[in-house]
Design a protein around this motif. Structure first.
Motif, PDB file in Angstrom:
ATOM      1  N   MET A 103       0.825  -1.217   0.000  1.00 17.72           N
ATOM      2  CA  MET A 103       0.000   0.000   0.000  1.00 17.72           C
ATOM      3  C   MET A 103       0.859   1.267   0.000  1.00 17.72           C
ATOM      4  SD  MET A 103      -3.073  -1.337   0.087  1.00 17.72           S
ATOM      5  CE  MET A 103      -4.114   0.011   0.561  1.00 17.72           C
ATOM      6  N   VAL A 104       2.090   1.155  -0.488  1.00 14.35           N
ATOM      7  CA  VAL A 104       2.979   2.314  -0.472  1.00 14.35           C
ATOM      8  C   VAL A 104       2.524   3.343  -1.501  1.00 14.35           C
ATOM      9  CG1 VAL A 104       4.964   1.040   0.418  1.00 14.35           C
ATOM     10  CG2 VAL A 104       4.656   1.268  -2.047  1.00 14.35           C
ATOM     11  N   PRO A 105       2.714   4.624  -1.190  1.00 16.47           N
ATOM     12  CA  PRO A 105       2.236   5.675  -2.093  1.00 16.47           C
ATOM     13  C   PRO A 105       3.085   5.871  -3.344  1.00 16.47           C
ATOM     14  CG  PRO A 105       3.241   6.657  -0.152  1.00 16.47           C
ATOM     15  CD  PRO A 105       3.212   5.179   0.070  1.00 16.47           C
ATOM     16  N   VAL A 106       4.374   5.485  -3.296  1.00 16.61           N
ATOM     17  CA  VAL A 106       5.255   5.622  -4.462  1.00 16.61           C
ATOM     18  C   VAL A 106       6.125   4.370  -4.602  1.00 16.61           C
ATOM     19  CG1 VAL A 106       5.336   8.162  -4.525  1.00 16.61           C
ATOM     20  CG2 VAL A 106       6.940   6.918  -3.079  1.00 16.61           C
ATOM     21  N   ALA A 107       6.498   4.054  -5.814  1.00 23.45           N
ATOM     22  CA  ALA A 107       7.232   2.814  -6.102  1.00 23.45           C
ATOM     23  C   ALA A 107       8.581   2.740  -5.388  1.00 23.45           C
ATOM     24  CB  ALA A 107       7.434   2.675  -7.607  1.00 23.45           C
ATOM     25  N   CYS A 108       9.234   3.864  -5.164  1.00 26.07           N
ATOM     26  CA  CYS A 108      10.570   3.816  -4.562  1.00 26.07           C
ATOM     27  C   CYS A 108      10.553   3.364  -3.102  1.00 26.07           C
ATOM     28  CB  CYS A 108      11.282   5.159  -4.706  1.00 26.07           C
ATOM     29  SG  CYS A 108      10.483   6.535  -3.866  1.00 26.07           S
ATOM     30  N   LEU A 109       9.378   3.253  -2.500  1.00 27.21           N
ATOM     31  CA  LEU A 109       9.277   2.769  -1.122  1.00 27.21           C
ATOM     32  C   LEU A 109       8.914   1.296  -1.029  1.00 27.21           C
ATOM     33  CD1 LEU A 109       7.476   5.745   0.662  1.00 27.21           C
ATOM     34  CD2 LEU A 109       9.909   5.208   0.615  1.00 27.21           C
ATOM     35  N   GLU A 110       8.711   0.641  -2.158  1.00 25.45           N
ATOM     36  CA  GLU A 110       8.375  -0.775  -2.147  1.00 25.45           C
ATOM     37  C   GLU A 110       9.541  -1.573  -1.594  1.00 25.45           C
ATOM     38  OE1 GLU A 110       7.152  -1.920  -6.070  1.00 25.45           O
ATOM     39  OE2 GLU A 110       5.397  -0.631  -5.996  1.00 25.45           O
ATOM     40  N   ASN A 111       9.245  -2.713  -0.998  1.00 27.94           N
ATOM     41  CA  ASN A 111      10.268  -3.544  -0.355  1.00 27.94           C
ATOM     42  C   ASN A 111      11.424  -3.904  -1.277  1.00 27.94           C
ATOM     43  OD1 ASN A 111       8.885  -3.522   2.048  1.00 27.94           O
ATOM     44  ND2 ASN A 111       7.828  -5.442   1.638  1.00 27.94           N
ATOM     45  N   ASP A 112      11.109  -4.253  -2.500  1.00 25.95           N
ATOM     46  CA  ASP A 112      12.164  -4.672  -3.418  1.00 25.95           C
ATOM     47  C   ASP A 112      12.455  -3.607  -4.478  1.00 25.95           C
ATOM     48  OD1 ASP A 112       9.756  -4.916  -4.701  1.00 25.95           O
ATOM     49  OD2 ASP A 112      10.080  -6.953  -5.426  1.00 25.95           O
ATOM     50  N   ALA A 113      12.253  -2.356  -4.130  1.00 24.80           N
ATOM     51  CA  ALA A 113      12.467  -1.274  -5.082  1.00 24.80           C
ATOM     52  C   ALA A 113      13.950  -1.134  -5.421  1.00 24.80           C
ATOM     53  CB  ALA A 113      11.940   0.039  -4.520  1.00 24.80           C
ATOM     54  N   VAL A 114      14.188  -0.824  -6.664  1.00 26.20           N
ATOM     55  CA  VAL A 114      15.545  -0.539  -7.103  1.00 26.20           C
ATOM     56  C   VAL A 114      15.894   0.841  -6.575  1.00 26.20           C
ATOM     57  CG1 VAL A 114      16.989  -0.179  -9.148  1.00 26.20           C
ATOM     58  CG2 VAL A 114      15.166  -1.917  -9.172  1.00 26.20           C
ATOM     59  N   ASP A 115      17.114   0.971  -6.076  1.00 25.27           N
ATOM     60  CA  ASP A 115      17.512   2.281  -5.564  1.00 25.27           C
ATOM     61  C   ASP A 115      17.364   3.332  -6.647  1.00 25.27           C
ATOM     62  OD1 ASP A 115      18.146   1.417  -3.020  1.00 25.27           O
ATOM     63  OD2 ASP A 115      20.229   1.001  -3.536  1.00 25.27           O
ATOM     64  N   CYS A 116      16.762   4.417  -6.267  1.00 23.41           N
ATOM     65  CA  CYS A 116      16.537   5.518  -7.201  1.00 23.41           C
ATOM     66  C   CYS A 116      17.844   6.285  -7.388  1.00 23.41           C
ATOM     67  CB  CYS A 116      15.450   6.438  -6.631  1.00 23.41           C
ATOM     68  SG  CYS A 116      15.154   7.909  -7.615  1.00 23.41           S
ATOM     69  N   GLU A 117      18.138   6.621  -8.607  1.00 21.66           N
ATOM     70  CA  GLU A 117      19.367   7.367  -8.902  1.00 21.66           C
ATOM     71  C   GLU A 117      19.331   8.782  -8.316  1.00 21.66           C
ATOM     72  OE1 GLU A 117      18.091   8.645 -13.410  1.00 21.66           O
ATOM     73  OE2 GLU A 117      18.623   6.568 -12.945  1.00 21.66           O
ATOM     74  N   ARG A 118      18.170   9.262  -8.000  1.00 21.90           N
ATOM     75  CA  ARG A 118      18.026  10.617  -7.451  1.00 21.90           C
ATOM     76  C   ARG A 118      17.892  10.619  -5.926  1.00 21.90           C
ATOM     77  NH1 ARG A 118      15.958  14.998 -10.484  1.00 21.90           N
ATOM     78  NH2 ARG A 118      15.103  15.462  -8.449  1.00 21.90           N
TER      79      ARG A 118
ATOM     80  N   ALA B 131       1.898   7.314   7.718  1.00 25.49           N
ATOM     81  CA  ALA B 131       0.525   7.653   8.111  1.00 25.49           C
ATOM     82  C   ALA B 131      -0.459   6.588   7.640  1.00 25.49           C
ATOM     83  CB  ALA B 131       0.139   9.021   7.548  1.00 25.49           C
ATOM     84  N   ILE B 132      -0.299   6.133   6.416  1.00 24.18           N
ATOM     85  CA  ILE B 132      -1.176   5.090   5.873  1.00 24.18           C
ATOM     86  C   ILE B 132      -1.043   3.821   6.706  1.00 24.18           C
ATOM     87  CG2 ILE B 132      -1.542   3.540   3.906  1.00 24.18           C
ATOM     88  CD1 ILE B 132      -0.698   5.964   2.100  1.00 24.18           C
ATOM     89  N   ARG B 133       0.189   3.401   6.950  1.00 23.72           N
ATOM     90  CA  ARG B 133       0.427   2.201   7.769  1.00 23.72           C
ATOM     91  C   ARG B 133      -0.138   2.384   9.173  1.00 23.72           C
ATOM     92  NH1 ARG B 133       4.115  -1.461   5.679  1.00 23.72           N
ATOM     93  NH2 ARG B 133       5.198  -0.713   3.840  1.00 23.72           N
ATOM     94  N   GLY B 134       0.033   3.590   9.709  1.00 27.61           N
ATOM     95  CA  GLY B 134      -0.456   3.868  11.056  1.00 27.61           C
ATOM     96  C   GLY B 134      -1.948   3.661  11.192  1.00 27.61           C
ATOM     97  N   VAL B 135      -2.700   4.041  10.189  1.00 23.44           N
ATOM     98  CA  VAL B 135      -4.153   3.857  10.225  1.00 23.44           C
ATOM     99  C   VAL B 135      -4.525   2.414   9.910  1.00 23.44           C
ATOM    100  CG1 VAL B 135      -6.344   4.495   9.128  1.00 23.44           C
ATOM    101  CG2 VAL B 135      -4.668   6.265   9.684  1.00 23.44           C
ATOM    102  N   LEU B 136      -4.002   1.872   8.832  1.00 24.72           N
ATOM    103  CA  LEU B 136      -4.386   0.521   8.412  1.00 24.72           C
ATOM    104  C   LEU B 136      -3.989  -0.551   9.416  1.00 24.72           C
ATOM    105  CD1 LEU B 136      -3.572   0.590   4.586  1.00 24.72           C
ATOM    106  CD2 LEU B 136      -5.766   1.000   5.720  1.00 24.72           C
ATOM    107  N   ASP B 137      -2.883  -0.353  10.099  1.00 25.11           N
ATOM    108  CA  ASP B 137      -2.417  -1.351  11.051  1.00 25.11           C
ATOM    109  C   ASP B 137      -2.874  -1.077  12.478  1.00 25.11           C
ATOM    110  OD1 ASP B 137      -1.207  -2.766   9.006  1.00 25.11           O
ATOM    111  OD2 ASP B 137       0.689  -1.711   9.218  1.00 25.11           O
ATOM    112  N   LYS B 138      -3.553   0.028  12.671  1.00 25.29           N
ATOM    113  CA  LYS B 138      -4.083   0.379  14.002  1.00 25.29           C
ATOM    114  C   LYS B 138      -5.368  -0.388  14.303  1.00 25.29           C
ATOM    115  CE  LYS B 138      -5.866   4.389  16.519  1.00 25.29           C
ATOM    116  NZ  LYS B 138      -6.088   5.841  16.443  1.00 25.29           N
ATOM    117  N   TYR B 139      -6.186  -0.580  13.290  1.00 22.15           N
ATOM    118  CA  TYR B 139      -7.507  -1.173  13.476  1.00 22.15           C
ATOM    119  C   TYR B 139      -7.509  -2.646  13.105  1.00 22.15           C
ATOM    120  CZ  TYR B 139      -8.768   3.650  14.001  1.00 22.15           C
ATOM    121  OH  TYR B 139      -8.822   4.941  14.450  1.00 22.15           O
ATOM    122  N   THR B 140      -8.242  -3.420  13.893  1.00 23.81           N
ATOM    123  CA  THR B 140      -8.319  -4.866  13.675  1.00 23.81           C
ATOM    124  C   THR B 140      -9.711  -5.251  13.191  1.00 23.81           C
ATOM    125  OG1 THR B 140      -9.100  -5.373  15.912  1.00 23.81           O
ATOM    126  CG2 THR B 140      -6.688  -5.259  15.575  1.00 23.81           C
TER     127      THR B 140
END
Length: 144
Positions: free
Chosen positions: A87-102, A118-127
């Motif tokens: 549920m990451v907002p941008v591809a560069c934060l994905e677990n297996d993302a290739v390091d961004c040259e920038r 913030a997204i993780r904080g909400v989604l993982d807060k509620y059961t």
């Protein structure tokens, strides 16, 4: 970020099972009727949840589906990530993302990391248990 119909229905399906599997396993046909979702669509979703080990299938005439764990052990984030992917907002934060040259000069990464937290904080807060309680507070069995 936009949650797809599949993600929303997966939450509804898990909630329906949590609320209705006390006496006997929950049949998809019954969930489909209660939730106004097609059985075919629920079959697609349930297979993913079974593979993840979130629900178990019980065969036979009295068969159906049951949660593997207690509702308090499933977060909304777990369920959504299973059917939606990460549920990451941008591809560069994905677990297996290739390091961004920038990366060394990227100032926006700070914003994306904070948004992800913030997204993780909400989604993982509620059961799932929280959702059951909220549904019961509404005083009805229909799940939106």
């Amino acid at each position: 970020m936009k949650i797809s119909t599949k993600g929303r229905y997966a939450l509804r399906l898990m909630l329906d099972i949590a609320m209705n599997d006390a006496a006997e396993p929950v049949r998809l046909k019954d969930t489909a009727e209660r939730q106004s979702i097609s059985v075919k669509y629920l079959e697609q979703i349930i297979s993913s949840l079974v593979r993840a080990g979130y629900v178990k299938s019980i065969r036979g005439p009295q068969g159906g589906y049951r949660l593997v764990k207690k509702p308090s052990e499933y977060t909304v984030g777990m369920i959504l990530r299973q059917v939606e992917g990460n549920m990451v907002p941008v591809a560069c934060l994905e677990n297996d993302a290739v390091d961004c040259e920038r990366q060394s000069e990227c100032v926006t990464i700070r914003v994306w990391k904070e948004l992800d937290a913030a997204i993780r904080g909400v989604l993982d807060k509620y059961t799932l248990e929280d959702l059951v309680i909220w549904q019961e507070e509404l005083g009805n069995d229909y799940i939106i």
